[in-house]
Write an enzyme that holds these catalytic residues in place. Structure first.
Site, PDB file in Angstrom:
ATOM      1  N   ASP A 278       1.071  -1.308   0.098  1.00 50.20           N
ATOM      2  CA  ASP A 278       0.078   0.225   0.083  1.00 50.20           C
ATOM      3  C   ASP A 278       0.883   1.060  -0.095  1.00 50.20           C
ATOM      4  OD1 ASP A 278      -2.636   1.387   0.009  1.00 50.20           O
ATOM      5  OD2 ASP A 278      -3.246   0.592   1.922  1.00 50.20           O
ATOM      6  N   TRP A 279       0.486   1.928  -0.393  1.00 46.06           N
ATOM      7  CA  TRP A 279       0.973   3.479  -0.139  1.00 46.06           C
ATOM      8  C   TRP A 279       2.499   4.209   1.041  1.00 46.06           C
ATOM      9  CZ3 TRP A 279      -0.392   7.622  -4.714  1.00 46.06           C
ATOM     10  CH2 TRP A 279      -0.020   8.407  -4.284  1.00 46.06           C
TER      11      TRP A 279
END
Length: 726
Positions: A278-279
């Site tokens: 994920d970011w």
């Protein structure tokens, strides 16, 4: 002569190995880096040169980590082809870019939020709707989307509950399969399919206090029995990618967990696809203090099994150095690169790297897409209360009927798109008022709609006084739900309780339509409303779907995918609770002195416009062999006067086990539509393996036990029979 990896007749594994053998370390690392390419026009030459050098494997079409709350520029097929040409025609090996965007539950046609979809208990309709969405997104040049979200959520304060399927592993598992099949279709190489991504692996939805990104503490028993099953279902459905979450799970951040990613996911489940972070979740390993710096974070993530870094933040500039020093071996790097390349081959990007730049012009909002979205919205709305005011009965013989449509969301449009919608257009949304207006214009001459602005004024109350029936549209803005949009108290936004009370005091028949992204109790609604309909945030077709329900063109059939608490203080509250201490001889125990400990509305609950009766529960076995299938049959009859749909739900309880077990577990469900007076035998099949669970031996097994079976229309079903597992 073309190299082997460009020959579509060769097996994918052969193509991957051939391409991998020709790549430099720098090119390999480049494949593991996903870039947002922010301010593309300003930095265009730099980005294209990066692609030509083979230093970028993917582009994410998002401006920030909170793309759902702050959508940026629109998708440009021309721009995407420009980048792809640099990759395919101007780089050394011609490896295409895989383009990703958050197409969570809609492109230009927007479906209800996933929490609402779960209320449909209809995986088939979900799959049909997502097939339409995939076609719209793919026509723009998007290859990959970050959905479905498979986080079990039992705290509705958490804003991202809108993306989840709610509190139950079976419902979420069935949704997982439906969304994956809808996005990926029967042929992932088809140009109208999208690569799906199961997220957030794993436990992110259990954030403490409903605070986004917070720590999660989940026992091993709950992890395997509750939180992992939806991911297992997605893998079995063929999901091509999985996203690792940014949560700290019991002291080990998931994006650095070898046991979960390389262990449970890739080894135990046989997942051969790609894992993307994920970011920011890789750099978070250093922030959490389990890695010394960004380089060490990159090492931990790659060794744990994270194949691609969303936003290239930790892998770019660090992995090459780690390879040079020997801290990361080439085998580990090659394994990650192979998975990225395999995903691209599976998506058909080497054969069809470009998009027809005009295709989207005839693909958006087709009639079949709108119908699929409207049908899903109709089936997702949940009727929770009805004192014979719905459906609205329009007088015959030309007698006039005045309906007031008022409240904060009577005319809302953007709100119905929810918070994780990047490309839906506000002007495409049919508001509740507009939907009712269109339906009335088509079907009734003697019905007049009255309305006022959303502001709470004397005029709004006067509008109610002048009407025969009031439809009051309460709820939340999309700004109050979604990522990093949590609430400490489960209440309607400020002022709405007072509005409902004031309208209720007029004494007019009142239907409250609650448009929210989470289950929200409302004391004023409970006191004054004659009917309560959860309309959630139901996408572009909200108004049309609601109008058909309100006037009885279709009967409500939605069921709650989450329990509705009476107050914030009850959280967590969910149906699959376990036995509690002292109940053996303390029968008058009260969990709270100031409130009941039962939900306001239980999981699986939802009314129709008819009356269904469950009778004659029969089980095919009194003793079920471990390789058998239990057939659960019940007689269902429609005792009402209209056609309606019921969701038949089957729950079980193990009386003895090596570990404590829930008092109820949903094991099967199906939607059944019956004509007035019709009776039908409904059979649900429970293969013995679906009754296994993760027990004291720390593995899934089918344990001998007396098992109670309950069948009915909600988790509170009372029709019961039993069998034994030998």
């Amino acid at each position: 002569m073309n190299p082997i990896y460009k020959d579509p007749a060769q097996p994918l594994a052969v193509r991957v190995d051939d391409l991998l053998s020709q790549m430099t370390v720098a090119e390999k690392v480049g494949q593991l880096c996903q870039m947002p390419m922010l301010e593309y026009a300003k930095h265009r030459d730099h980005y294209l040169q990066t692609v030509r050098k083979g230093r970028c494997g993917s582009r994410i079409l998002a401006d920030t980590a909170w793309a759902g709350n702050a959508p940026g520029e629109a998708v440009s097929p021309y721009q995407l082809n420009e980048i792809q040409r640099a990759a395919v025609e101007e780089s050394r090996l011609g490896i295409p870019i895989i383009v990703a965007r958050d197409v969570i539950y809609g492109q230009q046609t927007v479906l209800p939020i996933p929490l609402a979809q779960a209320a449909s208990f209809n995986p088939h309709q979900i799959e049909v709707a997502y097939r339409c969405i995939a076609k719209e997104a793919a026509s723009l040049g998007i290859h990959w989307t970050f959905a479905p979200m498979l986080d079990i959520v039992r705290d509705p304060r958490w804003g991202r509950v809108i993306e989840s399927g709610g509190e139950d592993p079976l419902v979420l598992s069935e949704m997982a399969k439906a969304v994956v099949k809808g996005f990926q279709g029967n042929d992932l190489t088809a140009q109208d399919s999208l690569v799906a991504c199961a997220k957030h692996f794993v436990g992110y939805g259990a954030a403490e206090g409903g605070r986004d990104y917070d720590t999660t503490e989940i026992t091993d028993n709950s992890l395997h029995n509750v939180y992992l099953p939806p991911f297992k279902a997605a893998v079995e459905a063929g999901v091509a990618t999985v996203m690792s979450g940014f949560n700290d799970l019991g002291g080990t951040p998931v994006s650095g967990s070898k046991a979960l990613i390389n262990g449970w996911l890739k080894t135990e489940q046989g997942f051969d696809g790609m894992v993307v972070s994920d970011w920011g979740s890789i750099s978070d390993l250093a922030y959490f203090g389990v890695a010394e710096n960004a380089q060490n974070a990159a090492k931990q993530a790659l060794q744990a099994g994270v194949d691609m870094a969303m936003t290239n933040e930790a892998y770019e500039g660090h992995l090459e150095a780690l390879i040079e020093t020997g801290e990361v071996d080439l085998v580990t790097l090659d394994n990650a690169v192979s998975r990225v390349l395999l995903t691209k081959f599976r998506a058909g990007l080497f054969e069809h790297p470009y998009v027809d730049e005009t295709a989207h012009q005839t693909m958006m909002r087709r009639e079949e897409h709108l119908l699929a979205a409207r049908t899903l919205a109709e089936q997702s709305m949940v009727l929770l209360k009805n004192q014979q005011v719905l459906p609205i009965r329009v007088p015959k013989e030309g007698q006039p009927l005045k309906i007031a449509v008022i409240g904060p969301h009577a005319h809302s449009q953007r709100q119905h798109l929810g918070s994780w919608c990047l490309d839906g257009k506000t002007e495409d949304v049919t508001s509740i008022y507009a939907g009712l207006q269109a339906f009335i214009a088509k079907h009734y001459l003697n019905v007049t709609l009255l309305t006022e602005d959303a502001a709470f004024t004397d005029e709004m109350v006067e509008c109610a006084h002048r009407a025969d029936v009031v439809i009051f549209c309460s709820g939340e803005s999309h700004r109050r739900t979604g990522e990093a949009r949590n609430v400490a108290e489960l209440l309607l936004p400020a002022g709405q309780e007072e509005q409902i009370r004031a309208i209720g005091e007029t004494g007019k028949a009142m239907v409250v339509v609650q448009c929210t992204g989470r289950p929200l109790p409302s004391p004023a609604t409970e006191q004054f409303a004659d009917a309560l309909l959860y309309a959630w945030q139901s996408g572009t077709e909200t108004g049309h779907a609601l109008a058909r329900l309100v006037f009885g063109a279709v009967s409500p059939s939605g069921k709650l995918p989450m329990s509705v608490p009476r107050s914030t203080g009850q959280i967590p509250i969910y149906y699959a609770r376990k036995p509690i201490g002292k109940m053996r001889d303390f029968q008058d125990y009260q969990a709270y002195k100031d409130q009941q400990d039962t939900p306001l509305y239980p999981f699986g609950f939802g009314l129709t416009y008819s009356q269904f009766e469950f009778e004659k529960l029969r089980l095919s076995h009194t003793e079920l062999p471990k390789d058998g299938i239990l057939e659960v049959t019940v007689s269902l009859s429609n005792r009402g006067s209209i056609e309606a749909t019921e969701v038949v739900q089957c729950y079980v309880q193990h009386n003895t086990a090596s570990t404590t077990r829930p008092l109820r577990e949903l094991k099967a469900f199906c939607r059944i539509t019956l004509q007035p007076g019709e009776e039908r035998d409904v059979t649900l099949n429970l293969p013995a393996h679906t009754l296994s669970f993760y027990g004291a031996k720390e593995t899934f097994s089918l344990e001998a036990s007396l098992v109670d079976v309950y069948v009915g229309s909600a988790s509170t079903a009372t029709l019961k029979d039993s069998f034994t597992i030998k």
